[in-house]
Scaffold this active site. Structure first.
Site, PDB file in Angstrom:
ATOM      1  N   HIS A 112       7.902  42.874  -1.542  1.00  0.00           N
ATOM      2  CA  HIS A 112       8.476  42.532  -0.230  1.00  0.00           C
ATOM      3  C   HIS A 112       7.382  42.497   0.843  1.00  0.00           C
ATOM      4  O   HIS A 112       7.659  42.696   2.024  1.00  0.00           O
ATOM      5  CB  HIS A 112       9.573  43.515   0.177  1.00  0.00           C
ATOM      6  CG  HIS A 112      10.592  43.749  -0.888  1.00  0.00           C
ATOM      7  ND1 HIS A 112      11.585  42.849  -1.174  1.00  0.00           N
ATOM      8  CD2 HIS A 112      10.738  44.776  -1.763  1.00  0.00           C
ATOM      9  CE1 HIS A 112      12.317  43.315  -2.176  1.00  0.00           C
ATOM     10  NE2 HIS A 112      11.833  44.479  -2.552  1.00  0.00           N
ATOM     11  N   SER A 139     -14.183  23.517   7.762  1.00  0.00           N
ATOM     12  CA  SER A 139     -13.476  23.130   8.976  1.00  0.00           C
ATOM     13  C   SER A 139     -14.401  22.285   9.833  1.00  0.00           C
ATOM     14  O   SER A 139     -15.608  22.533   9.893  1.00  0.00           O
ATOM     15  CB  SER A 139     -13.027  24.374   9.760  1.00  0.00           C
ATOM     16  OG  SER A 139     -12.593  24.019  11.060  1.00  0.00           O
TER      17      SER A 139
END
Length: 520
Positions: free
Chosen positions: A231, A360
């Site tokens: 979770h 990038s």
């Protein structure tokens, strides 16, 4: 292209030539005479007028190239799919059709029919050579015939007959080419042969390479501890190798499902009842003959599994089974792609740098997990197509509709995206470097995970409210080693058990993870 009466004649320019070539074709049974010019050189681009709002005719009809291809599989990623193309392209489809027609023709000569005597060794060798040596020029010749027939299977039949010229033995038997066959007898077996080659020679080896790399990683990192997250929250530690081993086991099982699908074929006529066959030879066992052609190993047979019941088309249920199996495999790899993406984000893995590569356009520091992102995207594309194929192909109105025909031409696209993704996955896995320092730091900041073993030992010795006591101490709090050690020393349990718990760290609390990882 010239169409005269009598037979098929092809005279075409070599592929890639720069002059105009005329094709003369005489079709069996005669036909209207017409002529067309074929241009094999690329169109020269022209400058569109200033007022043009659509691409010029020259640009729209320019020769296909990697940057003009509509599909990225034949454009940007063309070089990565060279092994798949001979099986799953239209050229591969035509090649398999020629193979099926020749296998049927040779088998008929051996059937003991008085009207078709066994072929000579020389004729057999020549016919098998048509299959073995089939090339792009042959495929183009068939496409040229199709421009006249407007029927792709008939074009294959006429092309084969054109190869009988000046060979009296074969010319005499020419009407046994495509004898009693409906087009789907040729198509369905050709599709099965395409899938056989694409699966066995390309898809499975590509998947095997990923499984092999993952297995190596599972063994190499078997004992490297890692904090689990359930979770998204910290949970009982595992090892890097064990988490990779989980995927190896899943992929191995999925791989076997793909490999075990039986590839079926039928050759039973227009509606599956051997109507035409029995009209010619009522006493002949056509079903046994068909089974033999389909199941006999290549090259004399097709090496497929006989489908005894069909409408005009083979039902395609096996295709749905195969495509579903590939899609399930892809889903496992989507899961892996996302997990590794997350581990890279956490710093568990670094990525080996490649000289000159840019992550990038504005952030020079970035090393993006692009291989896993590309894999995830292409696996999704593959699954979208595979699921449509598996849902659509088993459905056909009454004894036949044509909705499957155009859909089946996309089998190679669906498998192509999968193979492309497997390649990206392999490249990405090869770049990964384990960052054990980051893994150790993460574990050292998660002492709360030892609440599980402490309360389990407390339960063993009957300490009342063990779970609740640990919950009160740890839930939602920053837990330190000192706090846990203080709790352990206060417990009413044997001293030997206290010492064992006090020696435990998040990094040592991994159970059988290393053993399980080494087992795969």
């Amino acid at each position: 292209m010239t169409v005269a009466r009598g037979k098929v004649i092809l005279a075409s320019a070599p592929l890639g030539s720069t002059h105009k070539a005329h094709h003369r074709i005489r079709l069996p049974g005669g036909g209207k005479r017409l002529q067309a010019a074929s241009y094999n050189r690329p169109m020269r681009p022209t400058t569109p007028s200033a007022s043009a709002s659509t691409p010029s005719s020259a640009a729209s009809s320019a020769a296909l190239s990697p940057i003009s291809a509509l599909s990225p599989l034949d454009g940007r990623y063309a070089a990565r799919l060279g092994q798949l193309r001979p099986f799953m392209s239209e050229l591969g489809y035509m090649h398999r059709r020629v193979q099926v027609e020749i296998a049927w023709f040779i088998a008929l000569s051996d059937a003991g029919l008085a009207e078709f005597k066994p072929l000579s060794p020389g004729a057999r060798t020549y016919l098998m050579g048509l299959v073995k040596n089939f090339n792009e020029a042959d495929g183009q010749a068939i496409k040229d015939i199709e421009k006249v027939t407007n029927h792709d299977v008939k074009a294959v039949e006429y092309w084969i007959k054109s190869k009988f010229e000046a060979r009296p033995e074969l010319e005499k038997a020419a009407e046994f080419v495509h004898f009693a066959c409906t087009s789907e007898d040729i198509n369905n077996t050709s599709h099965a042969l395409q899938l056989k080659g694409g699966r066995d020679a390309v898809l499975l080896p590509s998947l095997d390479a990923v499984i092999t790399k993952l297995r190596e990683m599972a063994h190499a990192f078997a004992a490297v501890p890692m904090l689990s997250r359930t979770h998204g929250q910290t949970a009982s530690p595992t090892t890097v190798g064990k988490e990779i081993a989980n995927v190896v086991v899943r992929l191995a099982a999925a791989r076997e499902k793909i490999a075990s699908v039986k590839l079926l074929g039928k050759m039973n006529g227009a509606v599956g009842n051997y109507n035409a066959h029995l009209s010619a030879w009522p006493e002949f066992d056509w079903e046994a003959f068909s089974r033999n052609v389909i199941e006999q190993p290549e090259p004399l047979g097709l090496g497929l599994v006989f489908q005894p019941y069909s409408i005009q088309i083979e039902p395609h249920d096996y295709m749905a089974e195969l495509f579903d199996a590939v899609a399930r495999t892809n889903t496992i790899l989507i899961d892996l792609s996302r997990d590794i993406w997350g581990y890279v984000s956490l710093g568990y893995f670094k990525q080996r740098l490649k000289a000159g590569e840019i992550g990038s356009s504005t952030m020079p520091h970035k090393v993006n997990p692009i291989d896993f992102e590309n894999a995830e995207g292409n696996l999704g594309l593959s699954n979208a197509l595979l699921r449509h194929l598996s849902e659509k192909l088993p459905i056909s109105r009454w004894q036949r509709d044509l909705t499957d025909s155009t859909v089946l031409r996309n089998m190679g696209v669906a498998l192509g995206y999968a193979v492309l993704a497997y390649h990206s996955m392999g490249v990405g896995l090869g770049k990964l470097e384990l960052n054990e320092e980051a893994l150790a730091d993460d574990l050292d900041n998660a002492w709360e995970v030892l609440a599980e073993p402490i309360q389990t030992v407390m339960r063993r010795y009957g300490v009342s409210g063990a779970y609740e006591k640990l919950k009160e101490v740890t839930r939602g709090k920053t837990v330190t080693a000192e706090a846990l050690h203080g709790l352990i020393r206060s417990l009413e349990i044997p001293e030997s058990e206290k010492e064992r718990l006090l020696a435990m760290t998040p990094g040592s609390y991994t159970g059988k993870a290393a053993e399980l990882a080494k087992r795969v």
